[in-house]
Design a protein around this motif. Structure first.
Motif, mmCIF file in Angstrom:
data_model
loop_
_atom_site.group_PDB
_atom_site.id
_atom_site.type_symbol
_atom_site.label_atom_id
_atom_site.label_comp_id
_atom_site.label_asym_id
_atom_site.label_seq_id
_atom_site.Cartn_x
_atom_site.Cartn_y
_atom_site.Cartn_z
ATOM 1 N N ASP A 142 0.839 -1.208 0.000
ATOM 2 C CA ASP A 142 0.000 0.000 0.000
ATOM 3 C C ASP A 142 0.873 1.257 0.000
ATOM 4 O O ASP A 142 2.019 1.228 0.441
ATOM 5 C CB ASP A 142 -0.926 0.002 1.220
ATOM 6 N N ASP A 196 0.940 3.764 1.832
ATOM 7 C CA ASP A 196 1.288 4.359 3.130
ATOM 8 C C ASP A 196 2.076 3.410 4.047
ATOM 9 O O ASP A 196 2.376 3.765 5.187
ATOM 10 C CB ASP A 196 0.022 4.855 3.844
ATOM 11 N N HIS A 226 2.314 -1.346 9.034
ATOM 12 C CA HIS A 226 1.077 -0.785 8.495
ATOM 13 C C HIS A 226 0.935 0.638 9.035
ATOM 14 O O HIS A 226 0.017 0.958 9.788
ATOM 15 C CB HIS A 226 -0.081 -1.681 8.961
ATOM 16 N N THR A 227 1.873 1.497 8.635
ATOM 17 C CA THR A 227 1.826 2.887 9.093
ATOM 18 C C THR A 227 0.630 3.583 8.450
ATOM 19 O O THR A 227 0.209 3.239 7.342
ATOM 20 C CB THR A 227 3.137 3.609 8.701
HETATM 21 MN MN MN Z 1 -2.940 2.008 4.826
#
Ligand code: MN
Ligand code: UDP
Length: 237
Positions: free
Chosen positions: A103, A105, A214-215
């Motif tokens: 992802d 982010d 998962h920042t």
């Molecule tokens: Mn995310």
């Protein structure tokens, strides 16, 4: 010979998009043999995303893949239409390599790329900053995955995050798909691939190390200043 990693990133326009993708590009620029598939949740590929892709110098594919209109409600499955478009592109164009969903982010340690590159079928590893436990991870006993530690099991066969596994592209097939069901995308995708617990290769020192997080970026509050933030696009071309 060194396998190529196909790094699949769903992305959508918002004020944080350029900084998130810039940071991610700067990570991927350190990785040899990587092909970045950026699947844009937009009716056409956006210029600000293409500019980042071009400037990175990385081999890339930029796909336009807007979510279907019916998913424009709250708590919709995020990034599914785009990941599906990327899967179709891989099925049509690539016969070997390793698929990893990253992802826009997330935060990835460069060590993870060298580990997932050797994935034979499916590999798994811990993801930091997930849910109430702070980490989601396979449980490993004698070098084998025997279960999962995840704060939201939700009767999933594989209670893992999207960033917690990699797949050898040789096992992808047209019946492998990701559903539009929030929270069940990973599990249903892995089940559709026919993955069996005993086939999964644990990475990151038997799942004892966190190499991906998962920042999440803080929600952006619109400035009270009366300006149109969309007009502030002064990126170098
Ligand atoms: Mn995310
Ligand atoms: N995403 C997208 N369209 C959307 C919302 C999210 O393509 O309408 C992408 C987003 O850029 C990210 C992934 O889907 O790469 C997961 O979304 P997000 O990070 O917002 O979800 P979270 O990680 O908080 O569950």
């Amino acid at each position: 010979d060194m396998k190529t990693i196909y790094f699949v990133t769903p992305t959508y326009p918002r004020p944080q998009q350029v900084p998130e993708l810039t940071r991610l590009a700067h990570t991927l620029m350190h990785v040899p043999r990587i092909h970045w598939i950026v699947a844009d949740d937009q009716p056409t590929c956006s210029d600000q995303v293409s500019t980042i892709l071009k400037r990175s110098g990385l081999p890339y594919t930029h796909i336009s893949s807007p979510k279907p209109y019916i998913y424009k409600y709250a708590n919709f499955p995020r990034g599914v239409a785009n990941r599906r478009a990327a899967l179709n592109w891989l099925l049509d164009n690539v016969s070997e390599g390793v698929l990893y969903f990253g992802d826009d982010d997330n935060t990835v340690d460069l060590q993870l790329f060298e580990e997932i590159r050797h994935t034979k079928r499916v590999s798994m590893f811990p993801v930091g900053l997930i849910g109430g436990y702070g980490v989601s991870s396979p449980i490993v006993k004698n070098g084998k995955i025997v279960g999962f530690f995840d704060s939201w099991p939700a009767s999933r066969t594989f209670p893992v995050d999207m960033a917690g596994f990699a797949v050898n592209i040789e096992i992808l097939n047209p019946s492998a798909t990701m559903p539009f069901i929030a929270g069940h995308e990973e599990d249903k995708f892995l089940v559709s691939l026919g993955v069996k617990l005993e086939d999964i290769e644990p990475l990151a020192e038997n799942c004892s190390k966190v190499l991906v997080w998962h920042t999440r970026t803080e929600k952006f509050k619109k400035p009270t200043l009366k300006i149109n933030i969309d007009k502030l696009d002064n990126l170098p071309k």
